[in-house]
Design an enzyme around this catalytic site. Structure first.
Site, PDB file in Angstrom:
ATOM      1  CB  SER A 112      -0.854  -0.001   1.277  1.00  0.00           C
ATOM      2  OG  SER A 112      -1.363   1.288   1.540  1.00  0.00           O
ATOM      3  CE1 TYR A 154      -4.442  -2.102   4.948  1.00  0.00           C
ATOM      4  CE2 TYR A 154      -3.283  -0.040   4.543  1.00  0.00           C
ATOM      5  CZ  TYR A 154      -3.930  -1.168   4.067  1.00  0.00           C
ATOM      6  OH  TYR A 154      -4.048  -1.357   2.706  1.00  0.00           O
TER       7      TYR A 154
HETATM    8  P1  NAD Z   1     -11.124  -6.379  -0.286  1.00  0.00           P
HETATM    9  O1  NAD Z   1     -11.667  -6.271   1.081  1.00  0.00           O
HETATM   10  O2  NAD Z   1     -12.056  -6.359  -1.433  1.00  0.00           O
HETATM   11  O3  NAD Z   1     -10.220  -7.657  -0.446  1.00  0.00           O
HETATM   12  C1  NAD Z   1      -9.529  -8.280   0.602  1.00  0.00           C
HETATM   13  C2  NAD Z   1      -9.648  -9.755   0.394  1.00  0.00           C
HETATM   14  O4  NAD Z   1      -8.865 -10.433   1.396  1.00  0.00           O
HETATM   15  C3  NAD Z   1     -11.087 -10.237   0.574  1.00  0.00           C
HETATM   16  O5  NAD Z   1     -11.399 -11.117  -0.480  1.00  0.00           O
HETATM   17  C4  NAD Z   1     -11.071 -10.967   1.904  1.00  0.00           C
HETATM   18  O6  NAD Z   1     -12.014 -12.022   1.972  1.00  0.00           O
HETATM   19  C5  NAD Z   1      -9.650 -11.502   1.911  1.00  0.00           C
HETATM   20  N1  NAD Z   1      -9.185 -11.861   3.243  1.00  0.00           N
HETATM   21  C6  NAD Z   1      -9.381 -11.194   4.410  1.00  0.00           C
HETATM   22  N2  NAD Z   1      -8.810 -11.856   5.421  1.00  0.00           N
HETATM   23  C7  NAD Z   1      -8.253 -12.967   4.895  1.00  0.00           C
HETATM   24  C8  NAD Z   1      -7.535 -14.053   5.425  1.00  0.00           C
HETATM   25  N3  NAD Z   1      -7.272 -14.122   6.737  1.00  0.00           N
HETATM   26  N4  NAD Z   1      -7.106 -15.021   4.589  1.00  0.00           N
HETATM   27  C9  NAD Z   1      -7.375 -14.966   3.264  1.00  0.00           C
HETATM   28  N5  NAD Z   1      -8.052 -13.961   2.698  1.00  0.00           N
HETATM   29  C10 NAD Z   1      -8.488 -12.974   3.510  1.00  0.00           C
HETATM   30  O7  NAD Z   1     -10.077  -5.177  -0.412  1.00  0.00           O
HETATM   31  P2  NAD Z   1      -8.989  -4.851  -1.523  1.00  0.00           P
HETATM   32  O8  NAD Z   1      -8.931  -3.383  -1.602  1.00  0.00           O
HETATM   33  O9  NAD Z   1      -9.190  -5.630  -2.758  1.00  0.00           O
HETATM   34  O10 NAD Z   1      -7.652  -5.325  -0.771  1.00  0.00           O
HETATM   35  C11 NAD Z   1      -6.711  -6.200  -1.360  1.00  0.00           C
HETATM   36  C12 NAD Z   1      -5.305  -5.794  -0.912  1.00  0.00           C
HETATM   37  O11 NAD Z   1      -5.002  -4.508  -1.444  1.00  0.00           O
HETATM   38  C13 NAD Z   1      -5.124  -5.679   0.598  1.00  0.00           C
HETATM   39  O12 NAD Z   1      -3.871  -6.217   0.958  1.00  0.00           O
HETATM   40  C14 NAD Z   1      -5.135  -4.179   0.839  1.00  0.00           C
HETATM   41  O13 NAD Z   1      -4.400  -3.813   1.988  1.00  0.00           O
HETATM   42  C15 NAD Z   1      -4.471  -3.700  -0.439  1.00  0.00           C
HETATM   43  N6  NAD Z   1      -4.707  -2.289  -0.737  1.00  0.00           N
HETATM   44  C16 NAD Z   1      -5.944  -1.845  -1.113  1.00  0.00           C
HETATM   45  C17 NAD Z   1      -6.128  -0.501  -1.392  1.00  0.00           C
HETATM   46  C18 NAD Z   1      -7.439   0.072  -1.821  1.00  0.00           C
HETATM   47  O14 NAD Z   1      -7.560   1.299  -1.936  1.00  0.00           O
HETATM   48  N7  NAD Z   1      -8.454  -0.727  -2.097  1.00  0.00           N
HETATM   49  C19 NAD Z   1      -5.058   0.398  -1.279  1.00  0.00           C
HETATM   50  C20 NAD Z   1      -3.816  -0.092  -0.891  1.00  0.00           C
HETATM   51  C21 NAD Z   1      -3.650  -1.437  -0.627  1.00  0.00           C
END
Ligand code: NAD
Length: 268
Positions: free
Chosen positions: A152, A165
């Site tokens: 991130s 986080y």
């Molecule tokens: P999201 O909530 O849609 O996806 C997260 C996924 O992780 C979900 O499918 C959830 O079921 C799964 N998950 C949660 N706990 C888990 C576990 N213990 N074991 C296996 N799977 C698990 O959100 P997203 O935005 O798609 O996030 C994906 C990644 O991207 C994350 O690592 C997040 O930190 C990172 N990220 C997202 C953003 C953003 O703006 N959306 C920005 C920076 C980083």
């Protein structure tokens, strides 16, 4: 440029929604067989698999908590039972549990570190062990395997109200780089992607409200919130030999969020 990942097998963690889902679909479109890891989200994971299979791809849904050592081992062994090998691991699963520092419970701290940092360690370790066991198939890829860690912008931008986080993503940066140093001469490639604000369920409570959306946009010089596909396209490239000389680095996909937009008019 059309990129092929054919004859390769990818595991994408947290692939039942958001960025992971988009990456799973994009890797399958590029020809990879894809394991859709999910966390107690079988219906959504099956839908991702169905979409892949409907377009002629191969896919398998596995329910595995990335913070649990035996479940991560099973994620790899079931993938290998089905597809014989693993070429690409996208350690994408991540969560937020937000609170001001003085109100943050130890459970909130521990759970976010367990999923976002220990989960990365467990997936990276299983991936490297498998890659070293199976070696390089020159006709398919110059690497025995490739790892992409989902970080991130908060691996470098401090984030008040989200210390768990930010600490997990900051820690991930050195986990990724130290691993990169350790495996560089063993045909294993590892990099991170650091998204800015991408429209997914993790931040829906912010972008779905006009005020939250406006606040987000003030932080994004490019003037739009990212889509999961913005990240997925880069992940396909990072998993392919087109990026063969890219190792141990973080690719920021953030519409300029890390350019300190507060200083865009001189900061005075
Ligand atoms: P999201 O909530 O849609 O996806 C997260 C996924 O992780 C979900 O499918 C959830 O079921 C799964 N998950 C949660 N706990 C888990 C576990 N213990 N074991 C296996 N799977 C698990 O959100 P997203 O935005 O798609 O996030 C994906 C990644 O991207 C994350 O690592 C997040 O930190 C990172 N990220 C997202 C953003 C953003 O703006 N959306 C920005 C920076 C980083």
């Amino acid at each position: 440029m059309s990129i092929s990942l054919s004859q390769q097998v990818a595991i994408v963690t947290g692939a039942s929604s958001g960025i992971g889902r988009a990456i799973a679909l994009a890797m399958a479109k590029a020809g990879a067989s894809v394991t859709v890891d999910h966390y107690r989200d079988g219906t959504a994971a099956s839908e991702v698999c169905d979409e892949i299979i409907a377009t002629g791809g191969q896919s398998l849904a596995i329910d595995a908590d990335v913070s649990n050592e035996s479940e991560v081992k099973r994620l790899f062994s079931e993938t290998i039972d089905r597809f014989d090998r693993v070429d690409i691991v996208v350690a994408n699963a991540g969560i937020q549990q937000d609170a001001a520092l003085v109100e943050m419970s130890l459970e909130q701290w521990n759970r976010v570190l367990a999923v976002n940092l220990t989960g990365q360690f467990l997936c990276i370790r299983e991936a490297v062990k498998q890659f070293l066991r199976q070696g390089v198939r020159q006709k398919v890829s110059r690497s025995a395997g490739k790892i992409i860690c989902m970080s991130s912008v908060h691996e470098i931008i401090p984030w008040a109200g989200h210390v768990n986080y930010a600490a997990s993503k900051g820690g991930l940066n050195l986990l990724m780089q130290s691993t990169a140093q350790e495996v560089a001469d063993q045909s294993v490639r590892i990099n991170s992607i650091a998204p800015g604000a991408i429209r997914t369920p993790i931040n829906q409570s912010v972008w779905s409200q006009p005020e939250g959306r406006a606040g987000m946009l003030r932080l994004i010089p490019k003037g739009r919130i990212g889509d999961p596909q913005d990240v997925a396209k880069a992940a396909v490239w990072l998993a392919s030999d087109e990026s063969d000389y890219v190792h141990g680095t973080t690719l920021f996909i953030d519409g300029g969020m890390t350019l300190y937009p507060g200083f865009s008019e001189g900061g005075g």
